[in-house]
Design an enzyme around this catalytic site. Structure first.
Site, mmCIF file in Angstrom:
data_model
loop_
_atom_site.group_PDB
_atom_site.id
_atom_site.type_symbol
_atom_site.label_atom_id
_atom_site.label_comp_id
_atom_site.label_asym_id
_atom_site.label_seq_id
_atom_site.Cartn_x
_atom_site.Cartn_y
_atom_site.Cartn_z
ATOM 1 N N TYR A 83 4.217 2.084 14.392
ATOM 2 C CA TYR A 83 4.468 3.085 13.363
ATOM 3 C C TYR A 83 3.772 4.399 13.695
ATOM 4 O O TYR A 83 2.751 4.450 14.362
ATOM 5 C CB TYR A 83 4.111 2.591 11.966
ATOM 6 C CG TYR A 83 2.669 2.224 11.724
ATOM 7 C CD1 TYR A 83 1.799 3.120 11.132
ATOM 8 C CD2 TYR A 83 2.199 0.955 12.049
ATOM 9 C CE1 TYR A 83 0.486 2.783 10.884
ATOM 10 C CE2 TYR A 83 0.892 0.605 11.802
ATOM 11 C CZ TYR A 83 0.030 1.521 11.216
ATOM 12 O OH TYR A 83 -1.275 1.171 10.977
ATOM 13 N N HIS B 90 0.850 -1.179 0.000
ATOM 14 C CA HIS B 90 0.000 0.000 0.000
ATOM 15 C C HIS B 90 0.897 1.244 0.000
ATOM 16 O O HIS B 90 2.091 1.148 0.229
ATOM 17 C CB HIS B 90 -0.991 0.000 1.169
ATOM 18 C CG HIS B 90 -0.407 0.315 2.495
ATOM 19 N ND1 HIS B 90 0.172 -0.623 3.310
ATOM 20 C CD2 HIS B 90 -0.310 1.492 3.151
ATOM 21 C CE1 HIS B 90 0.593 -0.049 4.419
ATOM 22 N NE2 HIS B 90 0.322 1.232 4.350
#
Length: 151
Positions: A119, A51
């Site tokens: 993240y 992605h």
């Protein structure tokens, strides 16, 4: 190295109690703006790819387990447009990896243990209008071989 990608080597401060590692500091100047921090776990052998984002940058860290991280530059005006790079991240190589907007990314969990990913992003996730464009793990444009080649 792919244009805009940054690798920050992490330093462990160890003593008889354990260790401390600073991940992200404001004076690192890694993210233009802080949006969100997220924690994810994936099982051994899992491939989560690909992605990319049009508006946000990602900053990845694998505190446990190990992963093969693959980046592919989809940006037309980048000096590294069309380039693919592989990074090995995790407890055996504790680094931060800045993934700029327009760079497709994904990973495969290596070894026999799950991998955890923390993240940080420059914008928060919007479920009504997600900044997430998907490509197949075996996308022909990227043409990445996810198999381990025994040598």
């Amino acid at each position: 190295m792919m244009e805009g990608v940054v690798v920050k080597e992490l330093i462990r401060h160890c003593d008889d109690r354990g260790y401390l590692t600073e991940l992200v500091r404001d004076d690192d100047n890694l993210l233009e703006h802080f949006g969100q921090a997220t924690f994810s776990m994936s099982y051994p052998g899992v491939i989560k790819a690909f992605h990319y984002h049009e508006k946000q940058d990602d900053l990845w860290f694998f505190p446990s387990g190990n992963a093969q991280v693959v980046l592919h530059d989809l940006r037309k005006n980048s000096s590294t447009s069309g380039k693919t790079e592989t990074y090995y991240m995790g407890e055996n190589n504790p680094i931060l990896l800045l993934i700029p907007k327009g760079v497709a990314h994904g990973y495969r969990v290596l070894g026999c243990n799950p991998a955890t990913l923390i993240y940080f992003t420059t914008t928060s996730y919007n479920p009504k209008n997600p900044d997430e464009k998907r490509l197949s793990w075996d996308d022909k444009q990227i043409d990445f071989d996810w198999q381990t080649h025994y040598r």
